[in-house]
Structures are given as structure tokens and as C-alpha cells.
Design a protein around this motif. Structure first.
Motif, mmCIF file in Angstrom:
data_model
loop_
_atom_site.group_PDB
_atom_site.id
_atom_site.type_symbol
_atom_site.label_atom_id
_atom_site.label_comp_id
_atom_site.label_asym_id
_atom_site.label_seq_id
_atom_site.Cartn_x
_atom_site.Cartn_y
_atom_site.Cartn_z
ATOM 1 N N MET A 19 -24.784 -31.673 9.765
ATOM 2 C CA MET A 19 -24.142 -30.640 8.959
ATOM 3 C C MET A 19 -22.745 -31.067 8.535
ATOM 4 S SD MET A 19 -23.779 -26.570 9.765
ATOM 5 C CE MET A 19 -22.537 -26.765 11.052
ATOM 6 N N VAL A 35 -21.999 -21.626 1.871
ATOM 7 C CA VAL A 35 -23.073 -21.387 2.831
ATOM 8 C C VAL A 35 -23.628 -19.986 2.603
ATOM 9 C CG1 VAL A 35 -23.685 -21.197 5.268
ATOM 10 C CG2 VAL A 35 -22.087 -22.977 4.519
ATOM 11 N N PHE A 38 -26.924 -18.999 7.593
ATOM 12 C CA PHE A 38 -26.638 -19.906 8.708
ATOM 13 C C PHE A 38 -27.147 -19.274 9.996
ATOM 14 C CE2 PHE A 38 -23.324 -21.959 11.599
ATOM 15 C CZ PHE A 38 -23.979 -23.184 11.609
ATOM 16 N N THR A 48 -31.236 -25.293 14.352
ATOM 17 C CA THR A 48 -30.290 -24.551 13.528
ATOM 18 C C THR A 48 -30.713 -24.665 12.065
ATOM 19 O OG1 THR A 48 -28.473 -24.883 15.073
ATOM 20 C CG2 THR A 48 -27.865 -24.414 12.799
ATOM 21 N N CYS A 50 -29.422 -24.029 7.973
ATOM 22 C CA CYS A 50 -28.316 -23.790 7.054
ATOM 23 C C CYS A 50 -28.835 -23.893 5.612
ATOM 24 C CB CYS A 50 -27.188 -24.799 7.281
ATOM 25 S SG CYS A 50 -25.818 -24.660 6.108
#
Length: 410
Positions: A19, A35, A38, A48, A50
Motif C-alpha cells: 500500500m 481512498v 479501506f 486488507t 483498499c
């Protein structure tokens, strides 16, 4: 007026640095990001997600940013199938062809993500529809044939850079980078030995890439012992390594120097060329072993134990030996076949030959780089393996220690 595109990152994108790298790419290349979504993984095994909007002033700038993001694992949201164009001629790729990384890669064809076979850097992606199932492979540019369906642009391509292992604790560290001669060599050698045992127990393949310094520094017998014991499954080297190994058997010297006394025997400087002559007279290395001309050494053990070897020639070679492949493309293809089969690669005191092998390796292959020169080890580790050990030490010390670690208990 700006142009924009939405990209997604998914996986262990925080601790792997993915990231941060993607954010940096956008900023360094003059773009902007926002973003939009998230979701942080809440434990070490959770992934995770994003989703971000990337903007740039022009379509060309945006395409450049998206390309770099793709190389770092980002995927365009709502992807379309990859764009395929036929190669216009042999050894000619379409304009804007996709140039590969060595990371695991997937291509979207007919709505399905298809894994790329034999991932390798600096190649083209070629889609094959001729069989019952669609396959995607890599091809170096000189292997492209007219009509090959080559992937162009960035659409429908997903790259998955290796992530930090969840279990941790291994010296085959994730993108570990730094190299120091102060590292605990005994413990690292023990870990390398454990990995070699594991590869053998699981019917894997260990490839050793050899430089002439192995012979000069006194590591020849230890490496020969490892070949004989079945810990080495293939060998890649240049003409020089084989000549010096064979010279050591015939004359007790390596490039004219007695490896025991370090003295220079009379006419010792001619020994390497005499060796080439004797092997040529016998009809090659295998024939020289079979007729008793060669009775010991690494090449002897390779022939005796059916361990395949590739000797790639260069413009610097004397002779060369009859077994040395002098056609550069043929040698590359032979090295490529070895590299694709390897589960573990030992790069021992040879920069240029190790670079050639490293160029053919996927980033998932474990590598061990050993050299007395820290710059050499750093350069080899930087070629893209995600699981690597680098050691700055004398190869004549390393190989006997590795051999003792592996063979003392047998």
C-alpha cells in the motif's frame, strides 16, 4: 480537465509494504489519489482491502501510473478482458506489449483469470487458444512467432507480489535486503542445509550456479561431495568453472596454481589449455570420465551421478570445452529450463552467471547468494527474489561448512 481510474489492492498490503509503495508511485509520478474504501485486516491472517481513485492530468500520465501500480500488485477495478494482438512477424511484438515482472501473474481471458505459466521478468505474455483449455505463458522476444496472441496494455492483468510469510521466523526473509559479513554464518548455513534436506525429501530440485572461485578457493571437494550425496539436482556454470575443475584433476592446479601449496608449477600457466585439449581429444567431459581420463571433481560427480549440467559460453572463453554451449540463445534456453524446474538456487561466487539465471527465476523461488564481495551479494538479492539469504564470505569456507552440516549425520 483530469482523467481518473479506480484501482483495488487486496491482501496483506500493509505489512508487505504494498500500500505504501502504491501511494508513493502515484505521488512520485505527479498524480493524485483518493481512498474510497479501506477495510483493515484485524489479525495477522486477515487480508486488507483498499479501493482508491487515481487521477492525472492526461491519459498518457494516467496510463503510466496505472502501469506502475499494476507492477506493485494493484488491479484496475471492474476489469475487462486483456487486450490481445497478433504478433506481426517472428521476433516482433505488437506496440505497447505488456512486459512482465517475475511475480505470479494472472491474465483475464473470456471472463476468467488464468495463471501465467513459468513467470519470468522482461518477457511478453502469450495466450494459447489451441488446446482444450486456454493457457497463458511467457516468451522472450526472440521466441515470438508470427501470429502469437500477445497481451498489450494494462487491462485484464493482475500481478501478485509475494507477501510476508504469516509464520515468520525463517532466515529466507521476506524481501530482507540488507547484507552483512557480520551475520551468524553457522546458523545461516544450518538453515540452508535444512532447506536443502526439505527440498530433497519433497522430490524438489536444487540448482547450483558455480563460479571458478569455487575451485581456486578450495571448495571443489565439498561441492563434489554434495553432488555425490544427491543434494544437487542440476548445475549451471560457465566454461571456466568446468575447465578449472577438470584441470585440478589432471594437473593438481587451478588456472596454473597448485590449490594445496599455492605455488606456481613450471608451465602451470598452460595447464588450462592442455585440459581443454585433453577433454576435446576424449570427445567431451562424459567421454573423459568414462575412459578414465577424469577421476574426480564436480564434473566427474555430475557425470557419474546423472546430474545434468549446462555450461554457457562467452566471448572470453579459451577453447571452449566441447560441452560448452557457444550459441547465446541456445544457452539462455537451457538455463531457462533449469531455472523453471528449481525450487532452491545456490548462487556461488559468480555475478554474471547468477544474473543470467536470476533473470529466469520467478520471485517465489528461494535463493542463496554467496560471495566475498558485498556488492555482488546485494546486486543478486536485488534481482527480485522474495525469499533469499545473502552471505558475504569466502566460498572456500562456506562449502565445506555446508557439506559438513549436511553429511556429518549420514
Amino acid at each position: 480537465m483530469t482523467v481518473a481510474r479506480t484501482v483495488e489492492l487486496e491482501g496483506h498490503i500493509i505489512d508487505s509494504g504494498m500500500m505504501a509503495r502504491c501511494f508513493g508511485v502515484v505521488m512520485d509520478m505527479g498524480g493524485e489519489f483518493e481512498v474510497e474504501e479501506f477495510e483493515v485486516g484485524r489479525h495477522k491472517h486477515a487480508e486488507t482491502y483498499c479501493r482508491m481513485m487515481v487521477t492525472a492530468d492526461t491519459e498518457a500520465e494516467l496510463r503510466a501510473i496505472i502501469h506502475e501500480l499494476n507492477q506493485n500488485g494493484a488491479t484496475v477495478a471492474d476489469p475487462r478482458d486483456a487486450t490481445l494482438e497478433a504478433a506481426p512477424d517472428d521476433q516482433v511484438v505488437p506496440i505497447d506489449f505488456y512486459s512482465t515482472t517475475n511475480h505470479p501473474t494472472f491474465v483475464r481471458v473470456d471472463g476468467e483469470w488464468i495463471p501465467v505459466e513459468d513467470c519470468e521478468m522482461d518477457c511478453a505474455l502469450v495466450v494459447d487458444r489451441s488446446g482444450d483449455t486456454i493457457t497463458v505463458g511467457t516468451k522472450v522476444l526472440n521466441a515470438i512467432e508470427e501470429g502469437d496472441l500477445v497481451v498489450t496494455g494494462e487491462t485484464g492483468i493482475r500481478v501478485e507480489p509475494p507477501e510476508r510469510p504469516r509464520n515468520g521466523g525463517s532466515s529466507f526473509g521476506f524481501m530482507q535486503g540488507g547484507v552483512s559479513s557480520e551475520r551468524p554464518s553457522a546458523s545461516l548455513i544450518a538453515e540452508i542445509a535444512d532447506e536443502m534436506r526439505s527440498v530433497r525429501e519433497n522430490d524438489g530440485s536444487v540448482l547450483v550456479v558455480c563460479g571458478p572461485a569455487i575451485i581456486h578457493a578450495g571448495g571443489r571437494d565439498a561441492l563434489a561431495d554434495l553432488v555425490r550425496a544427491g543434494y544437487i539436482d542440476s548445475l549451471s556454470a560457465g566454461n571456466g568453472f568446468a575447465v578449472h575443475d577438470l584441470e585440478r584433476d589432471l594437473y593438481g592446479t587451478s588456472l596454473g596454481v597448485d590449490t594445496e601449496t599455492l605455488e606456481h608449477p613450471r608451465k602451470g600457466h598452460k595447464h588450462h589449455i592442455y585440459t581443454i585439449s585433453e577433454i576435446g581429444r576424449a570427445g567431451g567431459i562424459e567421454a573423459a570420465v568414462e575412459n578414465g581420463t577424469i577421476e574426480s571433481g564436480v564434473m566427474y560427480e555430475c557425470v557419474t551421478n546423472d546430474v545434468p549440467f549446462v555450461l554457457a559460453g562467452s566471448i572470453r572463453d579459451d577453447g571452449p570445452l566441447p560441452d560448452t554451449i557457444t550459441d547465446a540463445i541456445e544457452a539462455q534456453n537451457a538455463i531457462r529450463e533449469q531455472a523453471h524446474e528449481a525450487d532452491l538456487v545456490l548462487m556461488l561466487s559468480t555475478l554474471l552467471h547468477s544474473v543470467a539465471v536470476g533473470n529466469c527465476l520467478p520471485s517465489t523461488t528461494k535463493t542463496v547468494c554467496v560471495d566475498i564481495n558485498p556488492a555482488t551479494v546485494t546486486q543478486l538479492l536485488d534481482r527480485g527474489s522474495a525469499q533469499a539469504i545473502g552471505m558475504v564470505t569466502d566460498i572456500g569456507t562456506f562449502l565445506p561448512m555446508l557439506s559438513d552440516e549436511l553429511l556429518d549425520g549420514e
